[in-house]
Write an enzyme that holds these catalytic residues in place. Structure first.
Site, PDB file in Angstrom:
ATOM      1  N   CYS A  74       0.800  -1.069  -0.102  1.00  0.00           N
ATOM      2  CA  CYS A  74       0.081   0.144  -0.056  1.00  0.00           C
ATOM      3  C   CYS A  74       0.852   1.117   0.132  1.00  0.00           C
ATOM      4  O   CYS A  74       1.667   1.492   1.106  1.00  0.00           O
ATOM      5  CB  CYS A  74      -0.935  -0.124   1.531  1.00  0.00           C
ATOM      6  SG  CYS A  74      -2.097   1.425   1.436  1.00  0.00           S
ATOM      7  N   CYS A 198      -5.137   6.142  -4.224  1.00  0.00           N
ATOM      8  CA  CYS A 198      -4.230   4.819  -3.879  1.00  0.00           C
ATOM      9  C   CYS A 198      -2.759   4.945  -4.411  1.00  0.00           C
ATOM     10  O   CYS A 198      -2.718   5.482  -5.557  1.00  0.00           O
ATOM     11  CB  CYS A 198      -5.217   3.883  -5.075  1.00  0.00           C
ATOM     12  SG  CYS A 198      -3.966   2.112  -4.875  1.00  0.00           S
ATOM     13  N   THR A 200      -0.198   3.135  -4.696  1.00  0.00           N
ATOM     14  CA  THR A 200       0.556   2.368  -5.690  1.00  0.00           C
ATOM     15  C   THR A 200      -0.305   2.526  -7.006  1.00  0.00           C
ATOM     16  O   THR A 200       0.248   2.218  -8.258  1.00  0.00           O
ATOM     17  CB  THR A 200       0.280   0.547  -5.320  1.00  0.00           C
ATOM     18  OG1 THR A 200      -1.040   0.347  -4.925  1.00  0.00           O
ATOM     19  CG2 THR A 200       1.217   0.229  -4.202  1.00  0.00           C
TER      20      THR A 200
HETATM   21  N1  LIG Z   1      -5.952  -2.892  -2.017  1.00  0.00           N
HETATM   22  C1  LIG Z   1      -4.715  -2.855  -2.454  1.00  0.00           C
HETATM   23  C2  LIG Z   1      -3.756  -2.405  -1.628  1.00  0.00           C
HETATM   24  C3  LIG Z   1      -3.488  -0.884  -1.044  1.00  0.00           C
HETATM   25  C4  LIG Z   1      -3.369  -0.066  -2.151  1.00  0.00           C
HETATM   26  C5  LIG Z   1      -3.096   1.316  -1.339  1.00  0.00           C
HETATM   27  N2  LIG Z   1      -4.379   1.745  -0.962  1.00  0.00           N
HETATM   28  C6  LIG Z   1      -2.165   2.119  -2.064  1.00  0.00           C
HETATM   29  O1  LIG Z   1      -2.276   3.226  -1.357  1.00  0.00           O
HETATM   30  O2  LIG Z   1      -1.410   1.682  -2.803  1.00  0.00           O
HETATM   31  C7  LIG Z   1      -4.582  -4.521  -2.837  1.00  0.00           C
HETATM   32  O3  LIG Z   1      -5.291  -5.324  -2.408  1.00  0.00           O
HETATM   33  O4  LIG Z   1      -3.970  -4.595  -4.051  1.00  0.00           O
END
Ligand SMILES: N[C@@H](CCC[C@H](N)C(=O)O)C(=O)O
Length: 257
Positions: A74, A198, A200
């Site tokens: 995350c 988000c 990533t």
């Molecule tokens: N929900 C995503 C992981 C989390 C991503 C996050 N919010 C970010 O800021 O990168 C998953 O399960 O891939």
């Protein structure tokens, strides 16, 4: 037992943060993690993050989605845990930590956190979209009418559709404003809804837009529903390196439950 928690947000992507250096938190209790993230019955967050001791870096980050399951990296959570580690006095203005996708470096200057992401060497350019992994899997597609989109319905169909199926992917819808500025709306796996941002995801969008020739720049501003993030990177033969995700990370409140 009373649990002390800290609520952080990074461009509106919000997290319950727990100092688990004493290892008291029951990581197997998926239902409790989902309860803590529940916006009506619990504290409310897109995910829960544990800060733990690490033998060779400043700390370890363990990330759970709002559904209670441990997940992949995350980016906004990684930025928030840097602010949390500084608040706890574990770090000063720079840090290294380990997360599920490997080691990360970061710096913090007031509320602005710069987080180094893993190098990316595999990018799939399909006709309608791009797929890449920036610590978490991301489907990226350009859209004309971003504001009008039903992100929850469209994101859900793509997330559970072929080729992602049950494992799923996060889904990012993008519109181009200028060669250095893109608007992004993201459907997040594990939250199963649109989140305000988000980390990533915007990293994936910046690299994908460069990869398909929508920009030649290597510092990109991403407008999320919760604010602005910047992504900078260097191009190498097989992909991208020196990738930095930059933006604000803020303590919202501390509490006990
Ligand atoms: N929900 C995503 C992981 C989390 C991503 C996050 N919010 C970010 O800021 O990168 C998953 O399960 O891939």
């Amino acid at each position: 037992m009373q649990l002390t928690f800290y609520k952080y947000q990074g461009t509106g992507n919000d997290f319950v943060m727990i100092d688990n250096r004493q290892q008291f938190f029951d990581k197997k209790d998926t239902k409790r993690i989902a309860f803590l993230c529940d916006r009506r019955f619990g504290i409310g967050a897109d995910g829960l993050i544990l800060l733990e001791n690490h033998a060779t870096t400043d700390f370890k980050m363990v990330y759970y989605n709002a559904d209670g399951n441990e997940s992949s990296m995350c980016g906004n959570g990684g930025r928030c845990i840097i602010a949390f580690a500084k608040y706890l006095g574990i770090i000063k203005d720079s840090a290294t930590f380990e997360a599920i996708d490997g080691f990360h470096e970061a710096t913090i200057d007031h509320a602005i956190v710069s987080l180094k992401m893993q190098d990316v060497s595999i990018i799939e350019n399909h006709n309608t979209h791009v797929f890449l992994d920036t610590g978490s899997p991301h489907h990226v597609q350009l859209e004309e009418e971003l504001e009008q989109l039903d992100i929850k319905t469209k994101g859900y169909q793509i997330r559970y559709g072929a080729p992602y199926n049950e494992v799923g992917s996060n889904v990012n819808f993008v519109s181009k404003n200028t060669t250095t500025n893109f608007s992004v709306r993201t459907y997040e796996r594990g939250v199963e809804d649109e989140t305000l941002s988000c980390g990533t995801g915007v990293t994936a969008v910046a690299l994908a837009m460069h990869f398909i020739g929508e920009t030649e720049k290597n510092v990109i501003t991403l407008q999320t529903q919760g604010g602005l993030l910047n992504v900078s990177f260097e191009t190498v033969d097989k992909g991208y390196k020196n990738i930095w995700l930059i933006g604000p990370a803020t303590l919202v409140f501390k509490g006990e439950i």
